[in-house]
Design a protein around this motif. Structure first.
Motif, PDB file in Angstrom:
ATOM      1  N   ASN A  99     -19.350  40.376 -71.325  1.00 46.68           N
ATOM      2  CA  ASN A  99     -19.243  39.094 -70.889  1.00 46.68           C
ATOM      3  C   ASN A  99     -18.109  39.121 -69.727  1.00 46.68           C
ATOM      4  OD1 ASN A  99     -19.009  36.045 -71.094  1.00 46.68           O
ATOM      5  ND2 ASN A  99     -17.095  36.546 -72.015  1.00 46.68           N
ATOM      6  N   LYS A 102     -19.782  40.635 -66.631  1.00 45.54           N
ATOM      7  CA  LYS A 102     -21.147  39.792 -66.093  1.00 45.54           C
ATOM      8  C   LYS A 102     -22.105  40.836 -66.043  1.00 45.54           C
ATOM      9  CE  LYS A 102     -18.262  36.580 -63.548  1.00 45.54           C
ATOM     10  NZ  LYS A 102     -18.229  35.675 -64.751  1.00 45.54           N
ATOM     11  N   ASP A 104     -25.854  41.765 -66.838  1.00 48.40           N
ATOM     12  CA  ASP A 104     -26.975  40.968 -66.983  1.00 48.40           C
ATOM     13  C   ASP A 104     -27.937  41.754 -67.266  1.00 48.40           C
ATOM     14  OD1 ASP A 104     -27.866  41.962 -64.503  1.00 48.40           O
ATOM     15  OD2 ASP A 104     -27.369  40.220 -63.330  1.00 48.40           O
ATOM     16  N   ARG A 105     -28.949  41.148 -67.340  1.00 48.93           N
ATOM     17  CA  ARG A 105     -30.273  41.918 -67.761  1.00 48.93           C
ATOM     18  C   ARG A 105     -31.037  42.520 -66.948  1.00 48.93           C
ATOM     19  NH1 ARG A 105     -33.446  39.640 -72.055  1.00 48.93           N
ATOM     20  NH2 ARG A 105     -35.350  39.717 -70.716  1.00 48.93           N
ATOM     21  N   SER A 128     -27.434  41.315 -76.642  1.00 48.43           N
ATOM     22  CA  SER A 128     -26.647  40.478 -75.598  1.00 48.43           C
ATOM     23  C   SER A 128     -27.865  40.091 -74.515  1.00 48.43           C
ATOM     24  CB  SER A 128     -25.627  41.817 -74.559  1.00 48.43           C
ATOM     25  OG  SER A 128     -24.775  42.191 -75.581  1.00 48.43           O
ATOM     26  N   HIS A 129     -27.641  38.705 -74.115  1.00 51.71           N
ATOM     27  CA  HIS A 129     -28.474  38.119 -73.356  1.00 51.71           C
ATOM     28  C   HIS A 129     -29.984  38.617 -73.774  1.00 51.71           C
ATOM     29  CE1 HIS A 129     -25.406  37.020 -70.673  1.00 51.71           C
ATOM     30  NE2 HIS A 129     -24.779  38.267 -70.452  1.00 51.71           N
ATOM     31  N   ARG A 130     -30.146  38.705 -75.047  1.00 53.78           N
ATOM     32  CA  ARG A 130     -31.473  38.812 -75.656  1.00 53.78           C
ATOM     33  C   ARG A 130     -32.039  40.471 -75.125  1.00 53.78           C
ATOM     34  NH1 ARG A 130     -33.659  32.974 -74.847  1.00 53.78           N
ATOM     35  NH2 ARG A 130     -32.630  31.849 -76.853  1.00 53.78           N
TER      36      ARG A 130
END
Length: 376
Positions: A99, A102, A104-105, A128-130
């Protein structure tokens, strides 16, 4: 009745790379893998403290000249071993870093460490973030030849091993032989048991090879260990690519010796290492297979002799099956619960060929436990 039906197939593909000195500045393997079009992506590293903190400086030096991705300057350090899967603070620590930075995927979470750390980080990456791209860099024999090259992730919960977890393949695995130099004799030996296991249920020629090279493996001969890791990883990957990679059924062909091993780990408060527990579990199930008439006396003795030659303890007070209240027997029900559905235990018909059974006779198990103690 009116209904809509959906069906689709998702293809998973990843490579297991074998190298030496992954973070040497002249080794471009990792940087080449990370290269890609578009925006500069980030990579967050989580490192097993047992590997040695000098790896942090190696990472910083490596990414100071290799710029395929942007290194997150905060390297997350967590303890190795089962403690990291037992305490959710370490799971939260990774999520906080995701988090904060940041991630991301399209970025990466890379784990450097033994199997427990890889399990934890893989689980954090999966949720995390699927799902964030996950890179595994195993540092132990056990993780390089087994847990680190598979599709399972998880942490322990409610005092039960891998109660929380996912099936989420990594995007890549990098096995660096130099990390094996950091291992104690105990950790080094522990991982060999999983190679014995997969040989026993899948490859009699590999079992013969381990028998013939047992002395070299104990002496930490690098060439012998490199072969063992690569062949064991290959056999595990062949199995994973079979009919049930995410284990939707109750069959666990690769879990020979594991029903009691998982319980022993818990009963010993994880003082007994996973590979050590598996060796004891295999010994018990080998003798049980023999008493049930599945496995010959000769082959049963070969297995016990090999485990002894490799330096494993094959009995433990907590493994003793003396009566129906023996704590280790609770492992059978917990194993069934973990599998889902009916109890399914892998036993041996012969070296290289397993047989699944759906019940264990407590009286024969008691006899196997007593006989195993007499054999040693």
């Amino acid at each position: 009745m009116k209904y809509l039906q959906q069906s689709f197939t998702v293809k998973f593909e990843y490579k297991v790379y074998f190298t030496s000195g992954l973070f040497n500045k002249s080794n471009t393997l990792l940087n080449d893998f990370l290269k890609g079009p578009g925006i500069i992506r980030k990579i967050l590293f989580v490192v097993d403290a047992g590997v040695g903190l000098e790896v942090v400086q190696l990472l910083k030096d490596y990414f100071s000249i290799h710029h395929a991705v942007q290194l997150v300057p905060e390297i997350v350090i967590v303890p190795g071993g089962e403690i990291v899967k037992n305490d959710t603070q370490y799971f939260d620590q990774i999520l906080e870093a995701v988090n904060k930075h940041k991630i991301d995927r399209h970025s990466y979470i890379a784990a450097i460490g033994g199997g427990s750390v890889l399990d934890l980080v893989g689980y954090a990456a999966a949720v995390s973030h699927r799902g964030i791209r996950h890179i595994r860099i195993p540092t132990t024999v056990l993780s390089q030849n087994d847990s680190g090259i598979g599709v399972k992730n998880g942490i322990n919960y409610f005092g039960k091993k891998n109660f929380l977890g996912t099936f989420a393949p990594p995007i890549a695995v990098f096995n660096d032989e130099l990390f094996l130099n950091t291992l104690s004799e105990r950790d080094y030996r522990s991982g060999i048991s999983e190679a014995v296991k997969v040989a026993l249920i899948k490859d009699p020629d590999f079992f013969d090879w381990i028998e013939n090279n047992a002395a070299a493996l104990v002496e930490r001969d690098r060439e012998a260990m490199n072969y063992l890791i690569c062949r064991c990883a290959e056999l595990h990957m062949q199995h994973i690519a079979g009919r049930d990679p995410f284990e939707s059924g109750s069959s666990r062909p690769l879990d020979f010796g594991h029903w009691s091993a998982h319980k022993l780990e818990q009963l010993s408060d994880f003082e007994v290492l996973h590979g050590e527990a598996v060796a004891m579990g295999m010994a018990l199930d080998t003798v049980y297979s023999n008493l049930c008439g599945y496995l010959s006396d000769v082959e049963s003795q070969r297995i016990i002799d090999l485990l002894n030659k490799l330096g494993f303890d094959l009995v433990h007070p907590l493994m003793d099956v003396s009566d129906d209240s023996s704590p280790i027997l609770l492992g059978l029900e917990e194993f069934r619960e973990h599998l889902g559905g009916e109890l399914t235990i892998m036993l041996l018909e012969k070296i290289g060929q397993g047989i699944e059974v759906h019940e264990i006779d407590p009286e024969i198990l008691k006899e196997a436990s007593q006989l195993l103690r007499k054999k040693l």
